[in-house]
Design a protein around this motif. Structure first.
Motif, PDB file in Angstrom:
ATOM      1  N   CYS A  71       9.358   8.528  -2.007  1.00 31.83           N
ATOM      2  CA  CYS A  71       9.023   8.996  -3.114  1.00 31.83           C
ATOM      3  C   CYS A  71       8.873   8.983  -4.565  1.00 31.83           C
ATOM      4  O   CYS A  71      10.468   8.791  -4.561  1.00 31.83           O
ATOM      5  CB  CYS A  71       8.981  11.201  -2.977  1.00 31.83           C
ATOM      6  SG  CYS A  71       8.540  11.740  -1.749  1.00 31.83           S
ATOM      7  N   VAL A  72       8.397   9.363  -5.765  1.00 29.12           N
ATOM      8  CA  VAL A  72       8.617   8.612  -6.620  1.00 29.12           C
ATOM      9  C   VAL A  72       8.071   8.874  -7.183  1.00 29.12           C
ATOM     10  O   VAL A  72       6.198   9.312  -7.935  1.00 29.12           O
ATOM     11  CB  VAL A  72       8.124   6.829  -6.850  1.00 29.12           C
ATOM     12  CG1 VAL A  72       8.237   6.872  -7.874  1.00 29.12           C
ATOM     13  CG2 VAL A  72       8.969   5.662  -5.770  1.00 29.12           C
ATOM     14  N   ARG A 123      -0.564  11.474   5.487  1.00 29.99           N
ATOM     15  CA  ARG A 123      -0.324  12.633   6.003  1.00 29.99           C
ATOM     16  C   ARG A 123       0.686  12.832   4.704  1.00 29.99           C
ATOM     17  O   ARG A 123       1.020  14.163   4.200  1.00 29.99           O
ATOM     18  CB  ARG A 123       0.841  12.433   7.047  1.00 29.99           C
ATOM     19  CG  ARG A 123       0.531  12.085   8.237  1.00 29.99           C
ATOM     20  CD  ARG A 123       1.198  11.867   9.258  1.00 29.99           C
ATOM     21  NE  ARG A 123       2.286  12.741   9.886  1.00 29.99           N
ATOM     22  CZ  ARG A 123       2.952  12.070  10.630  1.00 29.99           C
ATOM     23  NH1 ARG A 123       3.664  10.915  10.899  1.00 29.99           N
ATOM     24  NH2 ARG A 123       4.605  13.203  10.228  1.00 29.99           N
ATOM     25  N   SER A 124       1.242  12.308   4.249  1.00 28.91           N
ATOM     26  CA  SER A 124       1.670  12.676   2.498  1.00 28.91           C
ATOM     27  C   SER A 124       1.145  12.887   1.382  1.00 28.91           C
ATOM     28  O   SER A 124       1.535  13.799   0.826  1.00 28.91           O
ATOM     29  CB  SER A 124       2.279  11.508   2.100  1.00 28.91           C
ATOM     30  OG  SER A 124       1.167  10.135   1.383  1.00 28.91           O
ATOM     31  N   ASN A 126       4.040   9.328  -6.371  1.00 36.95           N
ATOM     32  CA  ASN A 126       4.149   8.767  -5.390  1.00 36.95           C
ATOM     33  C   ASN A 126       4.260   8.194  -3.999  1.00 36.95           C
ATOM     34  O   ASN A 126       5.634   8.866  -4.209  1.00 36.95           O
ATOM     35  CB  ASN A 126       3.338   7.064  -5.900  1.00 36.95           C
ATOM     36  CG  ASN A 126       2.455   7.198  -6.805  1.00 36.95           C
ATOM     37  OD1 ASN A 126       1.778   8.185  -7.211  1.00 36.95           O
ATOM     38  ND2 ASN A 126       2.738   6.030  -7.970  1.00 36.95           N
ATOM     39  N   CYS A 127       4.227   8.213  -3.319  1.00 41.98           N
ATOM     40  CA  CYS A 127       4.971   8.301  -1.115  1.00 41.98           C
ATOM     41  C   CYS A 127       4.832   6.441  -1.193  1.00 41.98           C
ATOM     42  O   CYS A 127       3.278   5.949  -0.943  1.00 41.98           O
ATOM     43  CB  CYS A 127       4.347   9.055  -0.311  1.00 41.98           C
ATOM     44  SG  CYS A 127       5.174   9.161   0.862  1.00 41.98           S
ATOM     45  N   LEU A 128       5.953   6.113  -0.889  1.00 39.45           N
ATOM     46  CA  LEU A 128       5.361   4.242  -0.569  1.00 39.45           C
ATOM     47  C   LEU A 128       6.672   4.628   1.050  1.00 39.45           C
ATOM     48  O   LEU A 128       7.795   4.733   1.426  1.00 39.45           O
ATOM     49  CB  LEU A 128       7.401   3.934  -1.823  1.00 39.45           C
ATOM     50  CG  LEU A 128       6.360   2.989  -2.660  1.00 39.45           C
ATOM     51  CD1 LEU A 128       6.313   4.448  -3.993  1.00 39.45           C
ATOM     52  CD2 LEU A 128       7.720   2.859  -3.391  1.00 39.45           C
ATOM     53  N   PRO A 129       5.665   4.347   1.967  1.00 36.76           N
ATOM     54  CA  PRO A 129       6.052   3.144   3.008  1.00 36.76           C
ATOM     55  C   PRO A 129       7.380   2.233   2.958  1.00 36.76           C
ATOM     56  O   PRO A 129       6.822   1.780   2.156  1.00 36.76           O
ATOM     57  CB  PRO A 129       4.142   3.341   4.589  1.00 36.76           C
ATOM     58  CG  PRO A 129       3.411   3.567   3.136  1.00 36.76           C
ATOM     59  CD  PRO A 129       4.529   3.825   1.942  1.00 36.76           C
ATOM     60  N   ALA A 136       0.757  -1.317  -0.187  1.00 33.98           N
ATOM     61  CA  ALA A 136       0.043   0.047  -0.135  1.00 33.98           C
ATOM     62  C   ALA A 136       1.013   1.463   0.120  1.00 33.98           C
ATOM     63  O   ALA A 136       1.720   0.893   1.324  1.00 33.98           O
ATOM     64  CB  ALA A 136      -0.921   0.227   1.050  1.00 33.98           C
ATOM     65  N   HIS A 137       0.619   2.348  -1.171  1.00 31.01           N
ATOM     66  CA  HIS A 137       1.732   3.131  -1.225  1.00 31.01           C
ATOM     67  C   HIS A 137       0.374   4.501  -1.455  1.00 31.01           C
ATOM     68  O   HIS A 137      -0.828   4.650  -2.331  1.00 31.01           O
ATOM     69  CB  HIS A 137       3.172   3.554  -2.208  1.00 31.01           C
ATOM     70  CG  HIS A 137       1.884   2.779  -3.165  1.00 31.01           C
ATOM     71  ND1 HIS A 137       1.574   1.348  -3.357  1.00 31.01           N
ATOM     72  CD2 HIS A 137       1.886   3.425  -4.284  1.00 31.01           C
ATOM     73  CE1 HIS A 137       1.581   1.804  -5.034  1.00 31.01           C
ATOM     74  NE2 HIS A 137       1.441   3.400  -4.983  1.00 31.01           N
TER      75      HIS A 137
END
Length: 478
Positions: free
Chosen positions: A379-380, A411-412, A393-396, A346-347
């Motif tokens: 971040c991508v 939050r992102s 996109n933001c990958l945790p 999930a991202h």
């Protein structure tokens, strides 16, 4: 909680419409009530699968008689929950998947008339036999359907040359919320008889009616295509390269995508045997395509353009596809990057746009802001340079719990949207609003625009039965 369909309006729908149209079994209903990524699952009173425009009108009238709201659905490939029901006890999904006919192809008129359930790739294949081309190009084109493309005003990789879906539509057939049918399937290019009503339904995401058929513009088939993957020193250089390509290659440039170095890693994670024709050492990558037909020599144009920009040092390295197979592999890097992100779990997925001239500064500021808030996330950033559309996109971290990932995703997104606002950009460049972005849309809606949108909705759908909760969240009292 599972619905007791044996004690629901579903039986009444089956009695009035027939069991061929009405799905009441919860197991069968389930596949229509999940979003594309499988993140959200719901249910519905029933799923209706009409075979004709008259069937759709009958379905709408039957739902109205039972005070049921309607969620129109095409290929269910949307990314903002626009076709996912969120009130299972009071909503019915009307799927257009069986209305998949290509009614007419007119090569002399450069037009086609297709039903809303026609899969995009099937239309493209059918007209290719007549040396014609429909330029809408999406990653989901093997499963998305024309009605959904129009309802969401889909974008894709060819927008910089051909425009959004809105610019490819000549006419529409629409079933309205009262069950009446608006027949506007004209193929006229010029028709200035007052307000263009079809524009109300393009991008409305099924909130004003159900699109049942579309007449679309076609172009000659581009049988010459040149595709190149290029390594550059920065995203700023990618913008400079785009400006130069826009002048030198003019309207023959059909795609210009930028990707970060991480794209190659992600693509390989998704497709382990994918050949990578370049190293992953460059700060920015551009996937560029020019295409055409007839007397233009596309390959020569691309070679001369690349020779010039490499001599000037704007492009540091590159590879030019020498076959369709090589071109396909270059595009698989772009597509595999998305699959690679999904494999990491999930991202936060975004679909934003800013003025083209400000794209590099925006990406830098947005990534910096997210990293400052969430230093453990990656971040991508990639997207369609020619139209200012960025998928940032933001990958945790993959080892976080589901709850912690959800918190970082929220939050992102909040941080990103704040930066988008600073750049006077859009929180939705091509995916639409749906239910996923409804609150973010609502908080940014100017009062005059809110008043106009509300007036249009209430004029066409006074009982608020069409896709309630999508885009505008109105109530009978508001």
């Amino acid at each position: 909680m599972a619905l007791d369909l044996e004690d629901s309006p579903a039986l009444s729908l089956a009695a009035s419409l027939g069991s061929d149209i009405v799905i009441r079994d919860e197991t069968e209903i389930a596949r229509y009530c999940r979003d594309w990524h499988g993140d959200v699952s719901s249910s519905a009173v029933a799923v209706l699968r009409p075979r004709s425009t008259q069937d759709v009108a009958a379905c709408v009238k039957a739902c109205r008689a039972l005070n049921l709201a309607i969620v129109p659905q095409g290929g269910n490939t949307g990314l903002v929950l626009g076709g996912t029901p969120d009130d299972p006890a009071h909503q019915v999904v009307i799927s257009l998947e069986r209305m998949n006919a290509i009614r007419n192809i007119d090569a002399d008129d450069f037009s086609a008339v297709v039903e809303a359930g026609c899969i995009l790739s099937e239309l493209k294949d059918a007209i290719a036999d007549k040396a014609m081309f429909f330029p809408l190009a999406l990653g989901a084109q093997g499963s998305c359907r024309i009605g959904g493309n129009v309802s969401t005003n889909a974008g894709g990789i060819n927008v910089l040359r051909y425009g959004m879906t809105r610019e490819l539509v000549l006419g529409l057939e629409v079933v309205l919320p009262d069950g009446s049918i608006l027949n506007g399937l004209s193929t006229l290019r010029k028709d200035n008889r007052g307000i263009d009503l079809k524009q109300l339904f393009i991008g409305a995401e099924g909130t004003l009616g159900i699109i049942t058929a579309v007449s679309v513009k076609l172009t000659p088939y581009p049988d010459q295509v040149a595709t190149a993957l290029l390594g550059l020193a920065s995203l700023e250089d990618a913008i400079t390269l785009y400006r130069r390509a826009r002048r030198d290659c003019c309207d023959l440039m059909s795609a210009f995508e930028f990707m970060p170095p991480l794209a190659l890693t992600l693509a390989r994670e998704a497709i382990p045997d994918l050949p990578l024709p370049m190293s992953g050492d460059y700060p920015a990558y551009v996937l560029m395509e020019i295409s055409g037909c007839g007397l233009v020599d596309i390959q020569d144009l691309m070679e001369r353009f690349l020779e010039g920009v490499m001599e000037d040092g704007l492009v540091l390295d590159g590879t030019l596809a020498s076959s369709q197979a090589q071109a396909k592999n270059l595009w698989l890097i772009r597509e595999g990057m998305n699959e690679g992100q999904a494999k990491r779990g999930a991202h936060m997925r975004s679909d934003v746009s800013v003025p083209l001239s400000q794209l590099p500064a925006f990406v830098r500021d947005a990534e910096d802001a997210i990293h400052a808030t969430l230093p453990d996330c990656i971040c991508v950033s990639y997207g369609h340079v020619g139209d200012g559309n960025v998928h940032l996109n933001c990958l945790p971290p993959s080892d976080l719990s589901a709850a912690d990932k959800a918190e970082r995703i929220y939050r992102s997104k909040t941080v990103l949207n704040e930066v988008v606002d600073q750049y006077a950009g859009s929180i939705s460049a091509e995916h639409g609003i749906g239910r996923l972005k409804q609150m973010d849309f609502d908080t940014r809606l100017p009062e005059v625009k809110r008043r106009l949108l509300t007036a249009i909705k209430r004029a066409i759908d006074p009982d608020l039965v069409m896709n309630p909760g999508c885009q505008l969240n109105l109530s009978a009292e508001s």
